[in-house]
Write a protein that holds these residues in place. Structure first.
Motif, PDB file in Angstrom:
ATOM      1  N   ILE B  82     113.351   5.862 -21.776  1.00  0.00           N
ATOM      2  CA  ILE B  82     113.299   4.888 -22.871  1.00  0.00           C
ATOM      3  C   ILE B  82     114.613   4.997 -23.653  1.00  0.00           C
ATOM      4  O   ILE B  82     115.034   6.086 -24.039  1.00  0.00           O
ATOM      5  CB  ILE B  82     112.105   5.167 -23.808  1.00  0.00           C
ATOM      6  CG1 ILE B  82     110.796   4.999 -23.037  1.00  0.00           C
ATOM      7  CG2 ILE B  82     112.142   4.241 -25.018  1.00  0.00           C
ATOM      8  CD1 ILE B  82     109.557   5.414 -23.821  1.00  0.00           C
ATOM      9  N   SER B 102     112.758   8.716 -27.626  1.00  0.00           N
ATOM     10  CA  SER B 102     113.928   8.161 -26.949  1.00  0.00           C
ATOM     11  C   SER B 102     114.531   9.196 -26.001  1.00  0.00           C
ATOM     12  O   SER B 102     114.506  10.395 -26.274  1.00  0.00           O
ATOM     13  CB  SER B 102     114.961   7.761 -28.007  1.00  0.00           C
ATOM     14  OG  SER B 102     115.989   7.003 -27.432  1.00  0.00           O
ATOM     15  N   ASP B 103     115.058   8.705 -24.872  1.00  0.00           N
ATOM     16  CA  ASP B 103     115.761   9.592 -23.937  1.00  0.00           C
ATOM     17  C   ASP B 103     117.257   9.320 -23.979  1.00  0.00           C
ATOM     18  O   ASP B 103     118.059  10.153 -23.560  1.00  0.00           O
ATOM     19  CB  ASP B 103     115.231   9.371 -22.520  1.00  0.00           C
ATOM     20  CG  ASP B 103     113.734   9.618 -22.454  1.00  0.00           C
ATOM     21  OD1 ASP B 103     113.332  10.780 -22.594  1.00  0.00           O
ATOM     22  OD2 ASP B 103     112.971   8.651 -22.299  1.00  0.00           O
ATOM     23  N   LYS B 104     117.625   8.130 -24.429  1.00  0.00           N
ATOM     24  CA  LYS B 104     119.024   7.761 -24.647  1.00  0.00           C
ATOM     25  C   LYS B 104     119.042   6.833 -25.860  1.00  0.00           C
ATOM     26  O   LYS B 104     118.001   6.303 -26.239  1.00  0.00           O
ATOM     27  CB  LYS B 104     119.589   6.992 -23.439  1.00  0.00           C
ATOM     28  CG  LYS B 104     119.628   7.773 -22.138  1.00  0.00           C
ATOM     29  CD  LYS B 104     120.431   7.024 -21.067  1.00  0.00           C
ATOM     30  CE  LYS B 104     119.568   6.179 -20.197  1.00  0.00           C
ATOM     31  NZ  LYS B 104     120.273   5.545 -19.070  1.00  0.00           N
TER      32      LYS B 104
END
Lengths: 209, 264
Positions: B82, B102-104
């Motif tokens: 995500i 969030s991952d990025k």
């Protein structure tokens, strides 16, 4: 039986994504920020979205390097994810170069810039898996999500007796999975928590060790 | 070898997800509407990543609370990366994104106004955790196409897209770059590929966005060697089984994508 998994929150990483995957798998889990005076922990995840140098600095400041070494010496299970895996090696170049936790031999260097392939390596790619309980019920050539620019070249572990490892090919072949000879320290360069059913199986396998 | 990527993008403000056409927003439905119409546990078997952009102008603290609350409701069954974006101006904004799944993170205006901040983020989270979005328009000037980037949700002119601009991106500590056509945004007429030749010297993964209206638009773009992925934000064009069909069309066209069809 699924064991309780603790997630080490060092201030970096996508902790919530790891927790989300464990919750979905109905694996009891808990986030903690140190390993001092905490008993009955058998399964620990060191997640990672971060810069190697910064992460090591944080681990040093929180006196976690010593704590992690003590933890695995007692044959407890540890899984490092992405930079969390890279930190388990001797040295990392990212961010200027610094020593790692040194649970595995090898240096983490920038992936080779060849074949006109863009860097970082981002997306789903295949892991050539070893024979290990961590890979139970996961098919050959399954895809896992990677997002990294640094890695451990395959040649760095060649000849290392009793180390099991998986390899992925991008610009060069790099170590995408590693497991020590005692079968209690694991590293995944990919993100199992972001790799759909393949990654969920991988996390489930960790919880039943 | 690495697979190509199909990325779905959602725009969020005031408790609703929005459709965008040439950067004009139209309210579509709340988080329950998205869950009902896209059934995300299922939909995510057909996408490789999900972008959610917070497009609220001048958001208050309460707006952020509502936004993250809805993100947290949505992501329960999402096991692809995500990317959260929109209004990212400070390290605190980035940290809040990571604390909420969030991952990025996705950066746009900051690239023009304060690129030093991006270095600050990357020194902490690593450059691979930062995605750059370049919104652009094409201007026909004396029969010559000119590509101009925009900032502030397409409101203000950024810079000309030329070799100097491309070098600036290559030197930026970010992991990938998304080129988003304002002209084609939401019109479903196809992804503009005129710009891809100009981007030949981009050294980071390149993703194209704006104009995907049917599966063929996605497969045609992904066939280009230079393009790592396609981003689509059209909530209606890919409603129901639309994303599944897009993925199937890519398989038929020989495009390499991972298959995610297994329940666990």
């Amino acid at each position: 039986m699924k064991k309780k998994i603790h997630i080490l929150d060092c201030g970096f990483g996508n902790i919530e994504s790891v927790k989300n995957a464990l919750d979905y798998l109905e694996i009891d889990n808990h986030i903690l920020d140190n390993l001092n005076n905490i008993k009955n922990i058998s399964h620990l995840i060191l997640p990672g979205v971060g810069n190697f140098n910064t992460c090591i600095d944080i681990l040093k400041k929180k006196e976690l390097i010593h704590q992690i070494k003590n933890y695995v010496e007692k044959k407890n299970f540890l899984l490092g994810i992405c930079v969390g895996m890279q930190l388990l090696f001797e040295y990392g170049d990212e961010g200027g170069g610094t020593e790692g936790i040194k649970l595995f031999k090898g240096n983490c260097k920038r992936l080779e810039n060849i074949n006109n392939l863009p860097l970082p390596h981002i997306g789903f790619n295949v892991v050539k898996k070893p024979n290990s309980l961590m890979w139970k019920d996961i098919n050959e050539n399954s895809n896992f999500y990677f997002v990294h620019e640094y890695g451990i070249d395959e040649n760095q572990l060649k000849g290392e007796a009793d180390i099991k490892y998986g390899v992925t090919k991008y610009t060069n072949k790099f170590i995408s999975y590693v497991e020590n000879k005692h079968g209690n320290i694991f590293g995944a360069q990919f993100h199992p928590e972001k790799s759909q059913s393949n990654g969920l199986k991988f996390l489930r396998n960790f919880s039943i060790l | 070898m690495i697979n190509k990527r199909i990325i779905f993008s959602l725009l969020y403000a005031d408790g609703f997800f929005h459709l965008s056409r040439n950067f004009r927003l139209q309210k579509v439905g709340n988080v329950e509407w998205i869950k009902n119409n896209y059934g995300f546990g299922e939909t995510c078997n057909f996408i490789d990543e999900l972008i959610i952009t917070f497009v609220k102008r001048n958001p208050t603290f309460e707006d952020y609370i509502q936004y993250f609350d809805d993100i947290n409701k949505l992501r329960k069954k999402i096991f692809v990366p995500i990317i959260l974006g929109g209004r990212i101006m400070s390290f605190k904004n980035v940290k809040n994104c990571f604390l909420n799944g969030s991952d990025k993170v996705l950066i746009n205006t900051l690239f023009y106004n304060d690129p030093g901040k991006i270095t600050e983020f990357s020194n902490y989270y690593g450059k691979q955790a930062i995605s750059l979005m370049v919104d652009y328009k094409i201007i026909n000037e004396k029969d010559k196409l000119k590509f101009i980037s925009y900032k502030n949700c397409g409101q203000d002119v950024g810079e000309n897209i030329d070799e100097k601009f491309i070098n600036k991106i290559n030197n930026l500590p970010c992991g990938e770059v998304i080129f988003n056509s304002i002209d084609n945004d939401g019109n479903g007429s196809g992804i503009n590929l005129d710009i891809v030749k100009l981007l030949a010297n981009i050294k980071k993964p390149l993703l194209m966005m704006g104009g995907a209206g049917k599966p063929e638009h996605i497969s045609k773009t992904l066939k280009l060697e230079k393009v790592s992925g396609v981003v689509t934000a059209n909530l209606f064009n890919f409603l129901g089984t639309g994303l599944k069909k897009a993925r199937e069309e890519c398989f038929v066209s020989g495009i390499k994508l991972p298959i995610f069809d297994e329940e666990i």
